[in-house]
Design a protein around this motif. Structure first.
Motif, PDB file in Angstrom:
ATOM      1  N   GLY A 156       0.802  -1.220   0.000  1.00  0.00           N
ATOM      2  CA  GLY A 156       0.000   0.000   0.000  1.00  0.00           C
ATOM      3  C   GLY A 156       0.835   1.270   0.000  1.00  0.00           C
ATOM      4  O   GLY A 156       0.291   2.376  -0.103  1.00  0.00           O
ATOM      5  N   SER A 157       2.157   1.120   0.108  1.00  0.00           N
ATOM      6  CA  SER A 157       2.982   2.336   0.171  1.00  0.00           C
ATOM      7  C   SER A 157       3.306   2.856  -1.233  1.00  0.00           C
ATOM      8  O   SER A 157       3.702   2.105  -2.123  1.00  0.00           O
ATOM      9  N   ARG A 158       3.085   4.140  -1.407  1.00  0.00           N
ATOM     10  CA  ARG A 158       3.316   4.762  -2.720  1.00  0.00           C
ATOM     11  C   ARG A 158       4.774   4.617  -3.136  1.00  0.00           C
ATOM     12  O   ARG A 158       5.079   4.356  -4.305  1.00  0.00           O
ATOM     13  N   ALA A 159       5.703   4.765  -2.168  1.00  0.00           N
ATOM     14  CA  ALA A 159       7.128   4.672  -2.484  1.00  0.00           C
ATOM     15  C   ALA A 159       7.443   3.287  -3.029  1.00  0.00           C
ATOM     16  O   ALA A 159       8.153   3.136  -4.031  1.00  0.00           O
ATOM     17  N   PHE A 160       6.889   2.245  -2.385  1.00  0.00           N
ATOM     18  CA  PHE A 160       7.131   0.884  -2.864  1.00  0.00           C
ATOM     19  C   PHE A 160       6.546   0.706  -4.262  1.00  0.00           C
ATOM     20  O   PHE A 160       7.165   0.111  -5.144  1.00  0.00           O
ATOM     21  N   GLN A 161       5.323   1.227  -4.460  1.00  0.00           N
ATOM     22  CA  GLN A 161       4.678   1.070  -5.771  1.00  0.00           C
ATOM     23  C   GLN A 161       5.526   1.712  -6.866  1.00  0.00           C
ATOM     24  O   GLN A 161       5.691   1.156  -7.950  1.00  0.00           O
ATOM     25  N   GLN A 162       6.094   2.892  -6.569  1.00  0.00           N
ATOM     26  CA  GLN A 162       6.908   3.572  -7.585  1.00  0.00           C
ATOM     27  C   GLN A 162       8.195   2.808  -7.871  1.00  0.00           C
ATOM     28  O   GLN A 162       8.612   2.668  -9.013  1.00  0.00           O
ATOM     29  N   LYS A 163       8.792   2.247  -6.805  1.00  0.00           N
ATOM     30  CA  LYS A 163      10.025   1.468  -6.989  1.00  0.00           C
ATOM     31  C   LYS A 163       9.707   0.201  -7.793  1.00  0.00           C
ATOM     32  O   LYS A 163      10.402  -0.153  -8.734  1.00  0.00           O
ATOM     33  N   ALA A 164       8.613  -0.484  -7.413  1.00  0.00           N
ATOM     34  CA  ALA A 164       8.254  -1.745  -8.074  1.00  0.00           C
ATOM     35  C   ALA A 164       8.010  -1.530  -9.556  1.00  0.00           C
ATOM     36  O   ALA A 164       8.304  -2.387 -10.385  1.00  0.00           O
ATOM     37  N   ALA A 165       7.485  -0.370  -9.902  1.00  0.00           N
ATOM     38  CA  ALA A 165       7.163  -0.090 -11.309  1.00  0.00           C
ATOM     39  C   ALA A 165       8.426  -0.037 -12.171  1.00  0.00           C
ATOM     40  O   ALA A 165       8.342  -0.101 -13.400  1.00  0.00           O
ATOM     41  N   ARG A 166       9.609   0.066 -11.537  1.00  0.00           N
ATOM     42  CA  ARG A 166      10.855   0.136 -12.321  1.00  0.00           C
ATOM     43  C   ARG A 166      11.570  -1.221 -12.392  1.00  0.00           C
ATOM     44  O   ARG A 166      12.550  -1.366 -13.098  1.00  0.00           O
ATOM     45  N   LEU A 167      11.092  -2.237 -11.652  1.00  0.00           N
ATOM     46  CA  LEU A 167      11.744  -3.549 -11.659  1.00  0.00           C
ATOM     47  C   LEU A 167      10.992  -4.484 -12.588  1.00  0.00           C
ATOM     48  O   LEU A 167       9.755  -4.537 -12.528  1.00  0.00           O
ATOM     49  N   PRO A 168      11.711  -5.245 -13.461  1.00  0.00           N
ATOM     50  CA  PRO A 168      11.030  -5.998 -14.520  1.00  0.00           C
ATOM     51  C   PRO A 168       9.859  -6.871 -14.042  1.00  0.00           C
ATOM     52  O   PRO A 168       8.736  -6.671 -14.469  1.00  0.00           O
ATOM     53  N   ILE A 169      10.085  -7.839 -13.114  1.00  0.00           N
ATOM     54  CA  ILE A 169       8.996  -8.762 -12.752  1.00  0.00           C
ATOM     55  C   ILE A 169       7.946  -8.029 -11.922  1.00  0.00           C
ATOM     56  O   ILE A 169       6.730  -8.131 -12.171  1.00  0.00           O
ATOM     57  N   ALA A 170       8.429  -7.253 -10.942  1.00  0.00           N
ATOM     58  CA  ALA A 170       7.488  -6.519 -10.082  1.00  0.00           C
ATOM     59  C   ALA A 170       6.639  -5.568 -10.923  1.00  0.00           C
ATOM     60  O   ALA A 170       5.451  -5.389 -10.658  1.00  0.00           O
ATOM     61  N   ALA A 171       7.242  -4.988 -11.981  1.00  0.00           N
ATOM     62  CA  ALA A 171       6.489  -4.039 -12.809  1.00  0.00           C
ATOM     63  C   ALA A 171       5.328  -4.743 -13.500  1.00  0.00           C
ATOM     64  O   ALA A 171       4.226  -4.206 -13.597  1.00  0.00           O
ATOM     65  N   SER A 172       5.596  -5.980 -13.968  1.00  0.00           N
ATOM     66  CA  SER A 172       4.504  -6.657 -14.680  1.00  0.00           C
ATOM     67  C   SER A 172       3.394  -7.047 -13.694  1.00  0.00           C
ATOM     68  O   SER A 172       2.202  -6.956 -14.014  1.00  0.00           O
ATOM     69  N   ILE A 173       3.778  -7.466 -12.460  1.00  0.00           N
ATOM     70  CA  ILE A 173       2.745  -7.786 -11.458  1.00  0.00           C
ATOM     71  C   ILE A 173       1.960  -6.513 -11.121  1.00  0.00           C
ATOM     72  O   ILE A 173       0.720  -6.526 -11.066  1.00  0.00           O
ATOM     73  N   ALA A 174       2.706  -5.404 -10.932  1.00  0.00           N
ATOM     74  CA  ALA A 174       2.040  -4.150 -10.553  1.00  0.00           C
ATOM     75  C   ALA A 174       1.082  -3.702 -11.654  1.00  0.00           C
ATOM     76  O   ALA A 174      -0.016  -3.211 -11.381  1.00  0.00           O
ATOM     77  N   ARG A 175       1.511  -3.890 -12.929  1.00  0.00           N
ATOM     78  CA  ARG A 175       0.636  -3.461 -14.026  1.00  0.00           C
ATOM     79  C   ARG A 175      -0.650  -4.303 -14.044  1.00  0.00           C
ATOM     80  O   ARG A 175      -1.760  -3.787 -14.163  1.00  0.00           O
ATOM     81  N   LYS A 176      -0.461  -5.639 -13.858  1.00  0.00           N
ATOM     82  CA  LYS A 176      -1.653  -6.529 -13.848  1.00  0.00           C
ATOM     83  C   LYS A 176      -2.580  -6.154 -12.692  1.00  0.00           C
ATOM     84  O   LYS A 176      -3.804  -6.103 -12.851  1.00  0.00           O
ATOM     85  N   ASP A 177      -1.984  -5.910 -11.519  1.00  0.00           N
ATOM     86  CA  ASP A 177      -2.818  -5.531 -10.365  1.00  0.00           C
ATOM     87  C   ASP A 177      -3.538  -4.212 -10.644  1.00  0.00           C
ATOM     88  O   ASP A 177      -4.709  -4.042 -10.293  1.00  0.00           O
TER      89      ASP A 177
END
Ligand SMILES: C[S@@+](CC[C@H](N)C(=O)[O-])C[C@H]1O[C@@H](n2cnc3c(N)ncnc32)[C@H](O)[C@@H]1O
Length: 378
Positions: free
Chosen positions: A26-47
């Protein structure tokens, strides 16, 4: 292992991990960081897409409603059409029709062709062939109004319009107006074709001599069972105002010599003693636990030893919540105010409580159409 939290209550390691994971995601900082990492970015996009679909779901449903109300499946049945053509056929101004057509295309109901015309998509083309689906979509205007204030709906919901749409469930005496009965019976009959298909695909009635369908409506399930099993005797029990179309259906389908009907209310009357199998198709979810317990006890009393009971209806996923069972039938039944979507386990418990043995959940192919639980009288 349990650890103390600041309030002094002890939290398990699992709960502490949960609190950490929830805060992180739920943290915005984590969400922004995750959006720059390949696997995490794809999970974040799907979510993100899944969340946006939930956010927009009510608009999707209304596009579907407009698609049906404007008879677009019919207008597009034979050929793709231009926006101008669709606009003049529906009385919708062309620029507004474009918004609807684009929305329906995005949802798979329509497609947009390279020449600019619109056609039916696979979902839109399938819709008219699914018995009762258009009628079901149309009657959702009622539930939609009931859900328009979800806070009030979930907190209290004492005054729902849907409860008035299906008045028979309140009928303690089975006293229901013929016209009212005809309206709901028609919708039920249309949609019961699918339920009958699904249930019969997972049932073997070759050893059954007489099938008693309690709350059988206009006899669609019994007629389908009778056609599938030429040796089977059929008996329908429902409120007196409901049964006349069933007798007519049996006549039409050449089943009258082995089909019978009894009008009555399972609240006040005993069930006919005539069958070695009793079915309850989309009946229990309309009623409170006490009514269901009473009905199952009556069914148990009406069956011979070794007799079978079949409960078929859409069910909650229980421990594993499902979209149809818990995000649709759950609120739907709550809006009816008398019943609830139960899980196969809950239904099994009620059957066992009524004295049934060998309670089994039957896995159906389309649980959004119906689930099924069977049991026997010892
Ligand atoms: C949701 S409809 C299901 C009808 C049919 N089995 C189907 O799946 O289409 C519930 C049925 O239960 C019947 N019903 C409701 N209360 C009843 C009662 N007290 N006694 C007998 N039947 C009742 C209704 O008339 C209606 O036909």
């Amino acid at each position: 292992m349990a650890l103390a939290d600041p309030q002094g209550t002890r939290k398990s390691l699992k709960d502490r991990f949960y609190a950490w994971r929830t805060a992180l995601v739920g943290s915005r900082a984590f969400q922004q960081k995750a959006a720059r990492l390949p696997i995490a970015a794809s999970i974040a996009r799907k979510d993100g897409e899944a969340l946006f679909d939930l956010v927009a779901g009510f608009a999707h449903s209304q596009i579907l409603m407009a698609f049906v109300e404007f008879d677009l499946p019919d207008h597009l049945r034979v050929q793709p059409r231009t926006l101008a053509d669709l606009a003049s056929r529906t009385g919708v101004p062309e620029p507004r029709m474009k918004v609807l057509a684009q929305g329906a295309a995005a949802l798979g109901l329509m497609t947009r062709q390279s020449d600019g015309r619109y056609a039916l998509g696979r979902l839109g083309a399938a819709l008219p062939g699914i018995p009762g689906l258009s009628q079901m979509i149309r009657h959702h205007d009622v539930l939609y109004r009931d859900l328009s204030d979800p806070v009030a709906f979930f907190r209290d919901g004492s005054d729902t319009e849907l409860a008035g749409f299906w008045p028979y469930v309140f009928g303690a005496s089975g006293d229901v107006d013929q016209d009212v009965a005809a309206t709901y019976s028609e919708l039920m009959a249309d949609s019961q074709t699918l339920v009958a298909e699904e249930a019969l695909a997972h049932l073997d009635l070759s050893d059954t001599r007489t099938l008693l369908d309690v709350g059988g409506g206009t006899g669609v399930f019994l007629a389908a069972a009778g056609q599938a099993y030429p040796h089977l005797n059929l008996h329908l029990f429902d409120l007196p105002a409901v049964i006349a179309p069933a007798a007519a259906r049996f006549e039409r389908e050449g089943l009258s010599d082995r089909a019978d009907t009894t009008g009555g209310s399972f609240r006040t009357d005993a069930l006919p003693i005539c069958a070695d199998t009793i079915s309850l198709v989309r009946v229990l979810y309309d009623h409170a636990d006490e009514t269901v317990a009473m009905l199952l006890t009556k069914a148990h009393a009406a069956l011979p030893s070794g007799g079978r009971i079949i409960v078929a209806e859409p069910m909650s996923g229980g421990g594993t919540p499902t979209r149809p069972g818990d995000a649709y039938f759950g609120p739907y039944c709550m809006a009816m105010r008398t019943g609830k979507a139960r899980s196969a386990n809950e239904i099994s418990g009620l059957l066992a409580q009524a004295g049934f043995r060998d309670v089994k959940t039957v896995k159906t192919g389309r649980p959004f159409v119906t689930g099924m639980v069977c049991a026997c009288k010892a």
